[in-house]
Design a protein around this motif. Structure first.
Motif, short mmCIF file in Angstrom:
data_model
loop_
_atom_site.label_atom_id
_atom_site.label_comp_id
_atom_site.label_asym_id
_atom_site.label_seq_id
_atom_site.Cartn_x
_atom_site.Cartn_y
_atom_site.Cartn_z
N MET A 1 0.84 -1.20 0.00
CA MET A 1 0.00 0.00 0.00
C MET A 1 0.88 1.25 0.00
O MET A 1 1.84 1.33 0.76
N THR A 2 0.55 2.18 -0.85
CA THR A 2 1.29 3.44 -0.92
C THR A 2 0.86 4.36 0.21
O THR A 2 -0.33 4.65 0.37
N ALA A 3 1.81 4.82 1.01
CA ALA A 3 1.51 5.80 2.05
C ALA A 3 1.44 7.19 1.43
O ALA A 3 2.10 7.46 0.42
N LEU A 4 0.64 8.06 2.03
CA LEU A 4 0.43 9.39 1.49
C LEU A 4 0.67 10.42 2.58
O LEU A 4 0.23 10.25 3.72
N GLY A 5 1.38 11.48 2.22
CA GLY A 5 1.67 12.54 3.18
C GLY A 5 1.59 13.91 2.55
O GLY A 5 1.34 14.05 1.34
N VAL A 6 1.82 14.92 3.37
CA VAL A 6 1.83 16.32 2.93
C VAL A 6 3.00 17.01 3.63
O VAL A 6 3.33 16.69 4.77
N VAL A 7 3.62 17.96 2.94
CA VAL A 7 4.66 18.79 3.54
C VAL A 7 4.03 20.01 4.22
O VAL A 7 3.19 20.68 3.63
N PHE A 8 4.46 20.27 5.45
CA PHE A 8 4.22 21.58 6.06
C PHE A 8 5.40 22.45 5.67
O PHE A 8 6.52 22.27 6.15
N ARG A 9 5.17 23.40 4.76
CA ARG A 9 6.26 24.23 4.25
C ARG A 9 6.73 25.21 5.32
O ARG A 9 5.93 25.91 5.94
N GLU A 31 0.76 10.93 7.04
CA GLU A 31 2.06 11.50 7.39
C GLU A 31 2.09 13.00 7.10
O GLU A 31 1.57 13.45 6.08
N LEU A 32 2.74 13.74 8.00
CA LEU A 32 3.04 15.16 7.80
C LEU A 32 4.55 15.30 7.86
O LEU A 32 5.18 14.84 8.82
N TRP A 33 5.13 15.92 6.83
CA TRP A 33 6.57 16.04 6.74
C TRP A 33 7.01 17.49 6.95
O TRP A 33 6.35 18.42 6.49
N LEU A 34 8.15 17.65 7.62
CA LEU A 34 8.71 18.96 7.96
C LEU A 34 10.11 19.07 7.38
O LEU A 34 10.78 18.06 7.16
N TRP A 35 10.54 20.30 7.16
CA TRP A 35 11.89 20.55 6.67
C TRP A 35 12.68 21.35 7.70
O TRP A 35 12.12 22.23 8.36
N GLU A 36 13.98 21.06 7.80
CA GLU A 36 14.86 21.92 8.58
C GLU A 36 15.69 22.73 7.58
O GLU A 36 16.87 22.48 7.37
N ASP A 37 15.04 23.68 6.93
CA ASP A 37 15.71 24.54 5.96
C ASP A 37 16.29 25.75 6.68
O ASP A 37 15.66 26.33 7.57
N CYS A 38 17.50 26.14 6.28
CA CYS A 38 18.09 27.36 6.81
C CYS A 38 17.44 28.56 6.11
O CYS A 38 17.29 28.54 4.90
N ALA A 52 3.10 15.92 19.69
CA ALA A 52 2.39 16.11 20.96
C ALA A 52 0.96 16.59 20.74
O ALA A 52 0.06 16.26 21.54
N TRP A 53 0.72 17.36 19.69
CA TRP A 53 -0.62 17.90 19.43
C TRP A 53 -1.55 16.86 18.79
O TRP A 53 -2.75 17.09 18.72
N THR A 54 -1.00 15.77 18.29
CA THR A 54 -1.79 14.82 17.52
C THR A 54 -1.78 13.44 18.19
O THR A 54 -1.00 13.19 19.11
N ARG A 55 -2.63 12.55 17.69
CA ARG A 55 -2.78 11.24 18.32
C ARG A 55 -2.26 10.09 17.47
O ARG A 55 -1.73 9.12 17.99
N ARG A 56 -2.42 10.17 16.16
CA ARG A 56 -2.07 9.03 15.31
C ARG A 56 -1.17 9.42 14.14
O ARG A 56 -0.57 8.57 13.50
N LEU A 57 -1.08 10.68 13.83
CA LEU A 57 -0.32 11.17 12.69
C LEU A 57 1.17 10.81 12.82
O LEU A 57 1.77 11.00 13.87
N ARG A 58 1.75 10.27 11.75
CA ARG A 58 3.20 10.11 11.70
C ARG A 58 3.81 11.42 11.21
O ARG A 58 3.29 12.05 10.29
N VAL A 59 4.92 11.80 11.82
CA VAL A 59 5.57 13.07 11.50
C VAL A 59 7.00 12.78 11.06
O VAL A 59 7.79 12.16 11.79
N GLY A 60 7.32 13.20 9.84
CA GLY A 60 8.65 12.99 9.29
C GLY A 60 9.44 14.28 9.23
O GLY A 60 8.88 15.36 9.01
#
Length: 290
Positions: A1-9, A31-38, A52-60
Motif C-alpha cells: 500500500m502506498t503511504a500518502l503525506g503532505v509537507v508543512f512548508r 504523514e506530515l513532513w517537515l523541513w529543517e531549511d536554513c 504532541a498535538w496529535t494522536r495518530r499522525l506520523r511526522v517525518g
C-alpha cells in the motif's frame, strides 16, 4: 500500500503548525513532513510539537542537515522522539544545501564521506550500541545512549545524485527524493539504491519517499507553474499535478508504479489554505490511491 503525506512548508510561520497538524490528524492523513531549511524552522522542535498535538499522525523530518548537528546530539533527540511517540516519528538526514552550510561555517570537503560516517554511527547508536570511531568527520569515544529506542528505528537519507543514492542504499534504511523527480527518475533512483544495497549485502526493507508538487483550487495551475519555475523546472505533468483529486491521485499512482513507497504532496509556497490542502489530500485523494 502506498503511504500518502503532505509537507508543512517552513515558509509558513511556526505558529501555523498546530492547526495544520491537527487538521491532518483529524482528517486521517497518514504523514506530515517537515523541513529543517536554513534559516526557517527547526526540524526536531517542530516535530516534537506536532507529535504532541496529535494522536495518530506520523511526522517525518526530511531532513536534518548533518553538517549542522553532532551525531550524538541527533541520536539523543531522535531516540527521545521515538520513545515519546513510538512508531510515529521519522527522522531523515542528508547533506544539507551546501551554500547554507558554507554560510554557517559547517561546509565540509567531502559531504559523501560525512554522510556515510554519520549514518553508520547514528544507526549504531539508535540500536543501543556503544560506539568508538575516529573517522574523517565523525569521532566518538565510547558513546552510548542511556535511553535508546526499544527497537532500532529506520533512518532514511535524502539523496539525489548517483553516488549519494548508492550510499543511501548501503548505509541508510530508506531514501527521500526531492520534488521535481519524475517517475522515470524514481525508477533510476531505485536502481541505484539497489546497487548500493547489493554492494553492502543488505536485504532489509528500504522505503523510498518521494516528494511531489501539487496544487488544487481555482488557481491551481498558475500557482503550480510559478512554483516549478521557481525551482528551475519546466511546468510538466511529470513534475507536478494541479487540479481535482482524480488528477492528483493519478500522479501519485504513477510515482507508486515507478517505485515510490510513500508519496508526500508538496503544496506551493503560497498555498492559501494549508489546512484545506491536508483535508483535500486525506479525504479526497487518499480514497483514490491503492
Amino acid at each position: 500500500m502506498t503511504a500518502l503525506g503532505v509537507v508543512f512548508r517552513p515558509q509558513l510561520p511556526p505558529e501555523r503548525l498546530r492547526d495544520v497538524a491537527c487538521a491532518a490528524d483529524e482528517a486521517g492523513l497518514e504523514e506530515l513532513w517537515l523541513w529543517e531549511d536554513c534559516f526557517l524552522e527547526s526540524g526536531i522542535a517542530s516535530a516534537a510539537a506536532a507529535l504532541a498535538w496529535t494522536r495518530r499522525l506520523r511526522v517525518g523530518i526530511g531532513l536534518l542537515p548533518v553538517p549542522l548537528r553532532n551525531v550524538a546530539l541527533t541520536a539523543m533527540e531522535a531516540a527521545t522522539l521515538h520513545r515519546l511517540f513510538p512508531q510515529r516519528a521519522i527522522v531523515g538526514v542528508g547533506h544539507g544545501v551546501q551554500d547554507w552550510m558554507a554560510q554557517v561555517g559547517a561546509r565540509v570537503d567531502s559531504p559523501l564521506t560525512l554522510l556515510e560516517e554519520y549514518l553508520t554511527a547514528l544507526r549504531a547508536l539508535l540500536r543501543g550500541e556503544r560506539v568508538t570511531v575516529q573517522g574523517r568527520y565523525v569521532r566518538l569515544d565510547d558513546v552510548a545512549l542511556d535511553w535508546p529506542p526499544p527497537a532500532a528505528p529506520p533512518v532514511p537519507a535524502g539523496a539525489s545524485g548517483p553516488r549519494t543514492l548508492r550510499l543511501s542504499g548501503r548505509a541508510a534504511d530508506g531514501t527521500i527524493l526531492t520534488a521535481g523527480t519524475a517517475p522515470d527518475a524514481v525508477r533510476r533512483a531505485r536502481r541505484l539504491i539497489e546497487e548500493g544495497r547489493a554492494e553492502a549485502g543488505r536485504t532489509d526493507p528500504h522505503r523510498l519517499v518521494v516528494y511531489f508538487h501539487a496544487a488544487t483550487g481555482p488557481d491551481a495551475r498558475s500557482r503550480l507553474e510559478a512554483e516549478l519555475r521557481g525551482w528551475g523546472d519546466a511546468p510538466t505533468a511529470d513534475l507536478g499535478a494541479a487540479g481535482d483529486a482524480e488528477t492528483v491521485a493519478a500522479a501519485v499512482v504513477r510515482l507508486a508504479q515507478a517505485g515510490a513507497d510513500t508519496v508526500v504532496l508538496q503544496p506551493t509556497a503560497d498555498e492559501p489554505d494549508p489546512e484545506g490542502f491536508v483535508r483535500f489530500v486525506a479525504e479526497q485523494v487518499r480514497p483514490l490511491v491503492p
